[in-house]
Motif scaffolding. Structure first.
Motif, PDB file in Angstrom:
ATOM      1  N   PRO A 174      21.333  -8.747  -9.535  1.00 55.03           N
ATOM      2  CA  PRO A 174      20.007  -8.621  -8.914  1.00 55.03           C
ATOM      3  C   PRO A 174      19.013  -7.936  -9.850  1.00 55.03           C
ATOM      4  N   THR A 175      17.776  -8.331  -9.754  1.00 56.10           N
ATOM      5  CA  THR A 175      16.699  -7.692 -10.505  1.00 56.10           C
ATOM      6  C   THR A 175      15.556  -7.384  -9.541  1.00 56.10           C
ATOM      7  N   LEU A 176      14.795  -6.385  -9.896  1.00 58.97           N
ATOM      8  CA  LEU A 176      13.684  -5.959  -9.051  1.00 58.97           C
ATOM      9  C   LEU A 176      12.392  -6.586  -9.544  1.00 58.97           C
ATOM     10  N   ASP A 177      11.703  -7.323  -8.679  1.00 58.13           N
ATOM     11  CA  ASP A 177      10.394  -7.884  -8.993  1.00 58.13           C
ATOM     12  C   ASP A 177       9.369  -6.767  -8.817  1.00 58.13           C
ATOM     13  N   TRP A 178       9.062  -6.074  -9.914  1.00 59.27           N
ATOM     14  CA  TRP A 178       8.200  -4.898  -9.860  1.00 59.27           C
ATOM     15  C   TRP A 178       6.813  -5.233  -9.332  1.00 59.27           C
ATOM     16  N   ASP A 179       6.277  -6.371  -9.755  1.00 60.72           N
ATOM     17  CA  ASP A 179       4.929  -6.749  -9.317  1.00 60.72           C
ATOM     18  C   ASP A 179       4.889  -7.003  -7.810  1.00 60.72           C
ATOM     19  N   PHE A 180       5.897  -7.690  -7.288  1.00 62.24           N
ATOM     20  CA  PHE A 180       5.927  -8.000  -5.856  1.00 62.24           C
ATOM     21  C   PHE A 180       6.094  -6.721  -5.040  1.00 62.24           C
ATOM     22  N   MET A 181       7.021  -5.868  -5.476  1.00 61.69           N
ATOM     23  CA  MET A 181       7.218  -4.598  -4.775  1.00 61.69           C
ATOM     24  C   MET A 181       5.947  -3.759  -4.824  1.00 61.69           C
ATOM     25  N   SER A 182       5.306  -3.708  -5.968  1.00 58.72           N
ATOM     26  CA  SER A 182       4.101  -2.900  -6.127  1.00 58.72           C
ATOM     27  C   SER A 182       2.978  -3.400  -5.231  1.00 58.72           C
ATOM     28  N   LYS A 183       2.877  -4.698  -5.080  1.00 56.83           N
ATOM     29  CA  LYS A 183       1.866  -5.263  -4.175  1.00 56.83           C
ATOM     30  C   LYS A 183       2.085  -4.761  -2.758  1.00 56.83           C
ATOM     31  N   ARG A 184       3.341  -4.679  -2.328  1.00 57.07           N
ATOM     32  CA  ARG A 184       3.650  -4.193  -0.991  1.00 57.07           C
ATOM     33  C   ARG A 184       3.336  -2.698  -0.875  1.00 57.07           C
ATOM     34  N   VAL A 185       3.609  -1.942  -1.938  1.00 60.51           N
ATOM     35  CA  VAL A 185       3.275  -0.517  -1.956  1.00 60.51           C
ATOM     36  C   VAL A 185       1.786  -0.318  -1.711  1.00 60.51           C
ATOM     37  N   TRP A 186       0.970  -1.050  -2.446  1.00 64.23           N
ATOM     38  CA  TRP A 186      -0.476  -0.848  -2.354  1.00 64.23           C
ATOM     39  C   TRP A 186      -1.072  -1.426  -1.084  1.00 64.23           C
ATOM     40  N   GLU A 187      -0.405  -2.393  -0.487  1.00 64.14           N
ATOM     41  CA  GLU A 187      -0.846  -2.884   0.828  1.00 64.14           C
ATOM     42  C   GLU A 187      -0.807  -1.760   1.847  1.00 64.14           C
ATOM     43  N   LYS A 188       0.235  -0.941   1.788  1.00 66.93           N
ATOM     44  CA  LYS A 188       0.336   0.183   2.728  1.00 66.93           C
ATOM     45  C   LYS A 188      -0.681   1.266   2.395  1.00 66.93           C
ATOM     46  N   ILE A 189      -0.793   1.632   1.124  1.00 71.39           N
ATOM     47  CA  ILE A 189      -1.747   2.670   0.738  1.00 71.39           C
ATOM     48  C   ILE A 189      -3.159   2.279   1.142  1.00 71.39           C
ATOM     49  N   ASP A 190      -3.496   1.012   0.974  1.00 71.97           N
ATOM     50  CA  ASP A 190      -4.855   0.550   1.255  1.00 71.97           C
ATOM     51  C   ASP A 190      -5.178   0.476   2.741  1.00 71.97           C
ATOM     52  N   GLU A 191      -4.174   0.702   3.603  1.00 72.74           N
ATOM     53  CA  GLU A 191      -4.467   0.809   5.033  1.00 72.74           C
ATOM     54  C   GLU A 191      -5.333   2.028   5.325  1.00 72.74           C
ATOM     55  N   SER A 192      -5.449   2.911   4.348  1.00 71.49           N
ATOM     56  CA  SER A 192      -6.317   4.082   4.468  1.00 71.49           C
ATOM     57  C   SER A 192      -7.736   3.694   4.860  1.00 71.49           C
ATOM     58  N   ASP A 193      -8.240   2.611   4.301  1.00 75.40           N
ATOM     59  CA  ASP A 193      -9.621   2.186   4.586  1.00 75.40           C
ATOM     60  C   ASP A 193      -9.799   1.832   6.063  1.00 75.40           C
ATOM     61  N   ALA A 194      -8.792   1.182   6.635  1.00 74.48           N
ATOM     62  CA  ALA A 194      -8.885   0.793   8.049  1.00 74.48           C
ATOM     63  C   ALA A 194      -8.850   2.018   8.956  1.00 74.48           C
ATOM     64  N   ILE A 195      -8.114   3.054   8.557  1.00 76.02           N
ATOM     65  CA  ILE A 195      -8.061   4.277   9.359  1.00 76.02           C
ATOM     66  C   ILE A 195      -9.428   4.950   9.361  1.00 76.02           C
ATOM     67  N   PHE A 196     -10.054   5.016   8.196  1.00 81.48           N
ATOM     68  CA  PHE A 196     -11.409   5.570   8.129  1.00 81.48           C
ATOM     69  C   PHE A 196     -12.361   4.790   9.031  1.00 81.48           C
ATOM     70  N   GLU A 197     -12.338   3.480   8.953  1.00 76.88           N
ATOM     71  CA  GLU A 197     -13.246   2.655   9.751  1.00 76.88           C
ATOM     72  C   GLU A 197     -12.998   2.854  11.244  1.00 76.88           C
ATOM     73  N   TYR A 198     -11.733   3.042  11.625  1.00 79.09           N
ATOM     74  CA  TYR A 198     -11.396   3.254  13.028  1.00 79.09           C
ATOM     75  C   TYR A 198     -12.079   4.509  13.567  1.00 79.09           C
ATOM     76  N   TYR A 199     -11.918   5.628  12.864  1.00 71.80           N
ATOM     77  CA  TYR A 199     -12.500   6.885  13.356  1.00 71.80           C
ATOM     78  C   TYR A 199     -14.016   6.916  13.190  1.00 71.80           C
ATOM     79  N   ASN A 200     -14.518   6.308  12.170  1.00 76.65           N
ATOM     80  CA  ASN A 200     -15.956   6.313  11.915  1.00 76.65           C
ATOM     81  C   ASN A 200     -16.726   5.547  12.983  1.00 76.65           C
ATOM     82  N   ALA A 201     -16.028   4.690  13.728  1.00 74.69           N
ATOM     83  CA  ALA A 201     -16.698   3.865  14.745  1.00 74.69           C
ATOM     84  C   ALA A 201     -16.954   4.617  16.052  1.00 74.69           C
TER      85      ALA A 201
END
Length: 505
Positions: free
Chosen positions: A74-101
């Motif tokens: 087995p090998t780790l697809d670093w790019d694919f895993m990293s994309k998933r990492v940043w998908e979660k981190i970027d949920e930060s923007d939606a949290i801000f928008e939720y409270y700001n509303a």
């Protein structure tokens, strides 16, 4: 001066308090300098567990041959895993928008600073400064940040921390070689991730053990597993110098017993030497808020600080740095302020039953005292162990007696009363397996126990004097809801049932 009902600094677990106040229609100031969601979402338990889960899969596939299943390497697809990492981190923007509303929430993007006990200003990220704001209730949930040791040459050579790894220094591919400075939960988790991605990893540890806050048997078993995987551990070391030579970073360490000097050459350094409280910008010196050595804010069992009406929760108060502990504390504050119909229904914190997990490979989970702690406390200690290999499922998984990965449970008991003092598990799915013990240790009648007794409002003093008791009925879904479960693990699927039960009404 602008008046609020509640000021909350930090948007991790403290959002639970914001949610409760918002439902009451209260006027709230919510202050956040960085990304919304706190350490857990943006640079802690969630992105790291995306990485850890991929790393686990690599190790599990390697073990398939033990049960007759053969696959390609087995090998780790670093790019694919990293994309998933940043998908979660970027949920930060939606949290801000939720409270700001919300009309009753003013969101301040900047650093909060105390002018006096109940008066703050916000130094906004755009360079401006807010007017003075105040509230009868202030909740500090500013979290913590990486502790960077004062090692000659480290700053010049450069290094990674949790902040920069999940920031502008996130690697585009795995490093060829990596030194991890520190072997607490953060250090051994990152060592596991990068080793699984093909990096040559060396752990450099000041203590004589990996994960030194765990039971010594857990530490030894993890060391054996890491050695077998080729993860090098240099223990009992003082790091005396870092320098760059021929494009490599060289860490010079000295054995704390023998004085022997070791040089470790790597492409990159990851510092995982613990955390510090994020209090610098609060300027607590302008208040009566007392701090503990290290800068942690001193709190009591109700999360009150030494200034009445100001609470501190999460990593900033110095208790074990887990998101589920921060959520637990925020639930207590929110319940007592906005839900409890009387002080007889008040909740308070206890820290002797915190479930703790290290997402290494193998996983480690524990609750309560280690064997050494129980002996030191004066108990008549009894120990019981059971190995994965002694169970039918363990055999089915290909785990045999004597295997380096033959994990086990270790239970620590008071022999005089048969009371469970501590439970420790190392092996597959440890993060799930010890939860029944956590539930048992939370159940029954719990009498309020003062923490930092010198801190306490008049209400707190009265409840202590009364000997407030909270009955935790093991048959009640409410008890399940008030019992911590390690985050993020699959045990939350069953332990968070109360949340969805309540949302039905």
């Amino acid at each position: 001066m602008k008046q609020y009902d509640l000021i909350v600094v930090g948007t991790g677990g403290a959002n639970i308090v914001v949610d409760a106040a918002q439902k009451k229609g209260l006027k709230i100031a919510q202050i956040e300098k960085g990304k919304f969601g706190g350490t857990c979402l943006t640079r802690g338990c969630i992105p790291t567990k995306v990485m850890v889960t991929a790393a686990n899969a690599i190790q599990e596939i390697e073990e398939f041959k033990k049960i007759g299943v053969h696959t390609s390497t087995p090998t780790l697809d670093w790019d694919f895993m990293s994309k998933r990492v940043w998908e979660k981190i970027d949920e930060s923007d939606a949290i801000f928008e939720y409270y700001n509303a919300f009309d009753n929430i003013d969101v301040y993007r900047g650093a909060a600073t105390f002018i006096s006990d109940k008066v703050m200003k916000v130094h906004m990220n755009d360079g401006t400064e807010s007017e003075e704001i105040t509230a009868p209730i202030i909740v500090l949930g500013t979290g913590g940040h990486s502790k960077i040791p004062n090692v000659p040459g480290l700053q010049e050579a450069g290094y990674l921390s949790s902040e920069s790894l999940f920031g502008d220094k996130y690697p585009k591919k795995p490093f060829k070689s990596l030194a991890v400075l520190g072997a607490g939960p953060i250090g051994v988790e990152f060592a596991h991730v990068f080793a699984s991605a093909g990096t040559e990893v060396t752990i450099i540890q000041h203590n004589v053990r990996l994960v030194p806050k765990e039971d010594s048997d857990m530490s030894e078993h993890l060391l054996q597993n890491y050695n077998a995987r080729g993860i090098k551990s240099i223990l009992n070391q003082d790091t005396v110098e870092v320098r760059i030579e021929n494009g490599e970073k060289i860490i010079v360490t000295k054995d704390r017993n023998t004085g022997e000097i070791t040089e470790t050459r790597v492409e990159e350094i990851l510092v995982a030497a613990g955390i510090r409280p994020s209090v610098e910008e609060l300027h607590l010196e302008n208040t009566g808020i007392e701090q503990l050595p290290g800068g942690w804010i001193k709190t009591n069992e109700f999360l009150e600080t030494s200034v009445e009406g100001i609470y501190a929760m999460g990593d900033v108060n110095g208790e074990p740095a887990f998101r589920h502990r921060a959520n637990y504390e925020a639930d207590i504050i929110a319940h007592n302020l906005y839900v409890a119909e009387s002080t007889d229904d008040y909740r308070w914190a206890r820290y002797d039953v915190i479930p703790m997990v290290t997402f290494s490979y193998p996983e480690i989970g524990h609750v309560g005292l280690t064997e050494a702690e129980a002996v030191k406390a004066g108990y008549n200690v009894g120990i019981g162990k059971n190995y994965y290999s002694s169970t039918a499922k363990g055999f089915a998984m290909g785990i045999l007696p004597g295997d380096v990965n033959d994990g086990f449970i270790k239970i620590v008991v008071d022999k005089d009363t048969n009371t469970i003092l501590g439970v420790h598990i190392i092996g597959p799915q440890a993060s799930i397996l010890f939860q029944p013990y956590v539930n048992l240790m939370n159940s029954g009648d719990t009498i309020i126990k003062a923490i930092n007794e010198e801190i306490g409002s008049e209400t707190t003093k009265a409840l202590r004097a009364k000997g407030l008791i909270r009955h935790m009925d093991p048959h009640s879904v409410i008890t399940i809801g008030e019992t911590m479960s390690p985050h993020p693990s699959l045990i939350e699927l069953t332990m968070w049932t109360q949340v969805f039960y309540e949302n039905r009404w």
